[in-house]
Scaffold this active site. Structure first.
Site, PDB file in Angstrom:
ATOM      1  N   GLU A  89       0.819  -1.191   0.000  1.00 46.47           N
ATOM      2  CA  GLU A  89       0.000   0.000   0.000  1.00 46.47           C
ATOM      3  C   GLU A  89       0.857   1.246   0.000  1.00 46.47           C
ATOM      4  OE1 GLU A  89      -4.145  -0.921   2.176  1.00 46.47           O
ATOM      5  OE2 GLU A  89      -2.398  -0.923   3.457  1.00 46.47           O
ATOM      6  N   CYS A 102       3.484   8.698   0.939  1.00 50.40           N
ATOM      7  CA  CYS A 102       4.055   7.779   1.923  1.00 50.40           C
ATOM      8  C   CYS A 102       4.201   6.430   1.232  1.00 50.40           C
ATOM      9  CB  CYS A 102       3.116   7.704   3.131  1.00 50.40           C
ATOM     10  SG  CYS A 102       3.660   6.502   4.358  1.00 50.40           S
ATOM     11  N   CYS A 109       7.646  -6.851   7.402  1.00 48.34           N
ATOM     12  CA  CYS A 109       8.787  -6.214   8.064  1.00 48.34           C
ATOM     13  C   CYS A 109       9.367  -7.200   9.070  1.00 48.34           C
ATOM     14  CB  CYS A 109       8.326  -4.948   8.790  1.00 48.34           C
ATOM     15  SG  CYS A 109       9.680  -4.030   9.553  1.00 48.34           S
ATOM     16  N   CYS A 113       8.439  -4.636  15.753  1.00 42.10           N
ATOM     17  CA  CYS A 113       7.874  -3.670  16.712  1.00 42.10           C
ATOM     18  C   CYS A 113       6.498  -4.179  17.152  1.00 42.10           C
ATOM     19  CB  CYS A 113       7.766  -2.284  16.082  1.00 42.10           C
ATOM     20  SG  CYS A 113       9.353  -1.664  15.482  1.00 42.10           S
ATOM     21  N   CYS A 116       3.051  -2.617  15.896  1.00 43.38           N
ATOM     22  CA  CYS A 116       2.910  -2.224  14.480  1.00 43.38           C
ATOM     23  C   CYS A 116       2.257  -3.327  13.653  1.00 43.38           C
ATOM     24  CB  CYS A 116       4.293  -1.892  13.921  1.00 43.38           C
ATOM     25  SG  CYS A 116       4.288  -1.466  12.171  1.00 43.38           S
ATOM     26  N   GLY A 158       7.557  -1.737   6.157  1.00 45.60           N
ATOM     27  CA  GLY A 158       8.946  -2.182   6.027  1.00 45.60           C
ATOM     28  C   GLY A 158       9.973  -1.272   6.676  1.00 45.60           C
ATOM     29  N   GLU A 159      11.189  -1.771   6.737  1.00 49.10           N
ATOM     30  CA  GLU A 159      12.304  -1.007   7.289  1.00 49.10           C
ATOM     31  C   GLU A 159      13.196  -0.576   6.118  1.00 49.10           C
ATOM     32  OE1 GLU A 159      13.432   0.573   9.900  1.00 49.10           O
ATOM     33  OE2 GLU A 159      15.236   0.943   8.762  1.00 49.10           O
ATOM     34  N   SER A 190      12.367   7.083   7.272  1.00 48.02           N
ATOM     35  CA  SER A 190      12.087   6.773   8.674  1.00 48.02           C
ATOM     36  C   SER A 190      12.662   5.400   9.000  1.00 48.02           C
ATOM     37  CB  SER A 190      10.573   6.775   8.905  1.00 48.02           C
ATOM     38  OG  SER A 190      10.279   6.363  10.211  1.00 48.02           O
ATOM     39  N   SER A 213      13.035   6.232  14.733  1.00 48.17           N
ATOM     40  CA  SER A 213      11.942   5.827  15.616  1.00 48.17           C
ATOM     41  C   SER A 213      12.511   5.364  16.954  1.00 48.17           C
ATOM     42  CB  SER A 213      11.163   4.675  14.973  1.00 48.17           C
ATOM     43  OG  SER A 213      10.586   5.105  13.772  1.00 48.17           O
ATOM     44  N   LEU A 214      12.259   6.116  18.006  1.00 47.50           N
ATOM     45  CA  LEU A 214      12.813   5.726  19.319  1.00 47.50           C
ATOM     46  C   LEU A 214      11.798   4.936  20.149  1.00 47.50           C
ATOM     47  CD1 LEU A 214      14.790   8.897  20.467  1.00 47.50           C
ATOM     48  CD2 LEU A 214      15.686   6.791  19.478  1.00 47.50           C
ATOM     49  N   ASN A 289      -2.087   4.626  16.740  1.00 47.63           N
ATOM     50  CA  ASN A 289      -3.298   4.242  16.005  1.00 47.63           C
ATOM     51  C   ASN A 289      -3.552   2.780  16.307  1.00 47.63           C
ATOM     52  OD1 ASN A 289      -4.024   6.579  14.446  1.00 47.63           O
ATOM     53  ND2 ASN A 289      -2.149   6.233  13.284  1.00 47.63           N
ATOM     54  N   CYS A 332      -0.860   6.481   9.985  1.00 42.91           N
ATOM     55  CA  CYS A 332       0.432   5.912  10.304  1.00 42.91           C
ATOM     56  C   CYS A 332       0.330   4.538  10.969  1.00 42.91           C
ATOM     57  CB  CYS A 332       1.126   6.884  11.236  1.00 42.91           C
ATOM     58  SG  CYS A 332       2.813   6.510  11.462  1.00 42.91           S
TER      59      CYS A 332
HETATM   60  N1  SAH Z   1      10.523   0.886   9.857  1.00 45.43           N
HETATM   61  C1  SAH Z   1      10.460   2.319   9.850  1.00 45.43           C
HETATM   62  C2  SAH Z   1       9.168   2.850   9.207  1.00 45.43           C
HETATM   63  C3  SAH Z   1       7.954   2.462   9.978  1.00 45.43           C
HETATM   64  S1  SAH Z   1       6.468   3.391   9.763  1.00 45.43           S
HETATM   65  C4  SAH Z   1      10.591   2.844  11.282  1.00 45.43           C
HETATM   66  O1  SAH Z   1      10.613   2.036  12.203  1.00 45.43           O
HETATM   67  O2  SAH Z   1      10.707   4.051  11.446  1.00 45.43           O
HETATM   68  C5  SAH Z   1       6.778   4.962  10.437  1.00 45.43           C
HETATM   69  C6  SAH Z   1       6.486   5.154  11.921  1.00 45.43           C
HETATM   70  O3  SAH Z   1       5.179   4.716  12.293  1.00 45.43           O
HETATM   71  C7  SAH Z   1       7.448   4.407  12.817  1.00 45.43           C
HETATM   72  O4  SAH Z   1       7.893   5.278  13.832  1.00 45.43           O
HETATM   73  C8  SAH Z   1       6.560   3.330  13.411  1.00 45.43           C
HETATM   74  O5  SAH Z   1       7.034   2.832  14.619  1.00 45.43           O
HETATM   75  C9  SAH Z   1       5.248   4.051  13.542  1.00 45.43           C
HETATM   76  N2  SAH Z   1       4.075   3.190  13.722  1.00 45.43           N
HETATM   77  C10 SAH Z   1       3.949   1.888  13.420  1.00 45.43           C
HETATM   78  N3  SAH Z   1       2.731   1.441  13.763  1.00 45.43           N
HETATM   79  C11 SAH Z   1       2.067   2.484  14.298  1.00 45.43           C
HETATM   80  C12 SAH Z   1       0.753   2.648  14.809  1.00 45.43           C
HETATM   81  N4  SAH Z   1      -0.113   1.651  14.822  1.00 45.43           N
HETATM   82  N5  SAH Z   1       0.403   3.868  15.288  1.00 45.43           N
HETATM   83  C13 SAH Z   1       1.273   4.897  15.220  1.00 45.43           C
HETATM   84  N6  SAH Z   1       2.512   4.803  14.725  1.00 45.43           N
HETATM   85  C14 SAH Z   1       2.915   3.604  14.269  1.00 45.43           C
END
Ligand code: SAH
Length: 351
Positions: A89, A102, A109, A113, A116, A158-159, A190, A213-214, A289, A332
């Site tokens: 998507e 985006c 992935c 996390c 996610c 994905g990463e 990201s 992403s921390l 979310n 997101c």
């Molecule tokens: N792999 C990359 C891109 C991920 S998507 C990364 O880790 O940064 C971009 C951001 O959305 C990341 O910070 C991810 O942790 C966050 N994210 C993932 N699922 C989410 C959710 N359900 N609600 C809000 N943010 C989310």
């Protein structure tokens, strides 16, 4: 068949092998990226014989749009099926004059996390360079003729730093003046924070905006939320990020998903402030979310404001990410949640 949208398809050699003048390469690129031809047939000043020849060796699109959704706020989401039946998507966001896309870098992935949706079934595969570019062009096709893509965020599935070999040539198309002509400052990668790959970006002097992403202010909490952290650790991530900042001069963004009562309390905000102290970074707070089937919850408004205040009191720049397109599951972290493709529906399925 080669993929015409894949910047590594080496159209120059093909033209030479087929006795064509080399200037045709620039002409084709202009049709593909700037004039939004959408097919070989649409390339009016390319001789028909050449188009026919190209048609035998190259595919323009390798994906199919199996679902197209639009939200009231102007957000549009495409579900694309890939040649091997996988799906991905990508999203177009409209915000004032901004037209941000985006895009995804992988199917699934491997980072794991826990909150996610993208990694729930692990990694299926890397996207190819052409598939990454194809998302950009599919979304560009949704624009009105007077609109232009202004920003790219690699924040889909994905990463991205785990697929740098395909990502970098794709982003070069995005930024190149013969491609989409989007400034590198307006292209954001990201990442979960993979120090070796960040180091590679430092060496390549790519100039993209980096968002790290921390999600936690210390390793013990981050190990729980972002399992890949066990092999890396915050110290290494921050030191690689600092080097990126020094080399690029680009202010870093740190993303922090707020998960109710897990990482959104005052103590976390204080600790995060100490961790990031002295950095001219932007902290992007992302209220979670919720993902169906996962136990994590949306933070309260009070928790979000309090968290923001504490960071600001400690001298950090903070932004709270607005939700866009959540009615069409384009917000997101929601990509690929409802991936039962509705095959046979028209491409402009307006909910
Ligand atoms: N792999 C990359 C891109 C991920 S998507 C990364 O880790 O940064 C971009 C951001 O959305 C990341 O910070 C991810 O942790 C966050 N994210 C993932 N699922 C989410 C959710 N359900 N609600 C809000 N943010 C989310």
């Amino acid at each position: 068949m080669r993929h015409l949208l894949d910047p590594t398809c080496d159209i120059e050699s093909w033209l030479a092998e087929n006795g064509q003048p080399s200037y045709r390469a620039a002409q084709l690129r202009q049709w593909i990226y700037q004039k939004r031809a959408g097919s070989l047939q649409g390339m009016k000043n390319v001789p028909k014989s050449l188009r026919t020849q190209l048609d035998q060796d190259f595919q323009f699109w390798t994906t199919q749009v199996v679902r197209h959704q639009r939200a009231e706020d102007g957000t549009e989401k495409l579900l694309l099926s890939l040649a091997d039946g996988q799906t991905m998507e990508c999203v177009l966001l409209r915000d004032g004059v901004r037209r941000t896309i985006c895009i995804s870098s992988q199917v699934g992935c491997a980072m794991g996390c826990v909150f996610c949706a993208s990694g729930l079934n692990g990694l299926q595969r890397n996207l190819t360079c052409g598939e990454i570019v194809e998302q950009m062009l599919r979304l560009q096709q949704l624009l009105e003729i007077e609109e232009r893509l202004s920003h790219v965020v690699v924040m889909g599935m994905g990463e991205p730093l785990a697929n740098l070999d395909a990502l970098l040539p794709s982003l070069r198309i995005a930024s190149h003046q013969d491609g989409l002509g989007i400034s590198t400052r307006r292209i954001t990668i990201s990442t979960v924070g993979l120090p070796k790959a960040i180091q590679r970006l430092v060496e390549l002097k790519t100039g993209y905006h980096l968002a790290v992403s921390l999600h936690a202010p210390d390793d013990s909490l981050r190990n729980q939320l972002v399992p890949v952290n066990k092999n890396v650790g915050l110290h290494q991530i921050l030191s690689a990020s600092d080097k990126y900042f020094e080399a690029s001069g680009r202010r870093l963004t740190f993303e922090y998903v707020l998960l109710s009562e897990l990482n959104d309390c005052e103590q976390h905000a204080q600790k995060l402030s100490r961790l990031l102290k002295g950095r001219s970074a932007l902290v992007n707070l992302i209220p979670y979310n919720p993902v169906a089937g996962l136990p994590y919850r949306y933070p309260t408004t009070t928790a979000v404001s309090r968290f923001r205040e504490i960071l600001q009191q400690n001298g950090l720049n903070v932004q709270v990410r607005q939700r866009k397109g959540d009615k069409i599951q384009a917000a997101c972290g929601q990509l690929r949640r409802e991936n039962r493709p509705i095959i046979g529906k028209p491409a402009t399925d307006n909910p």
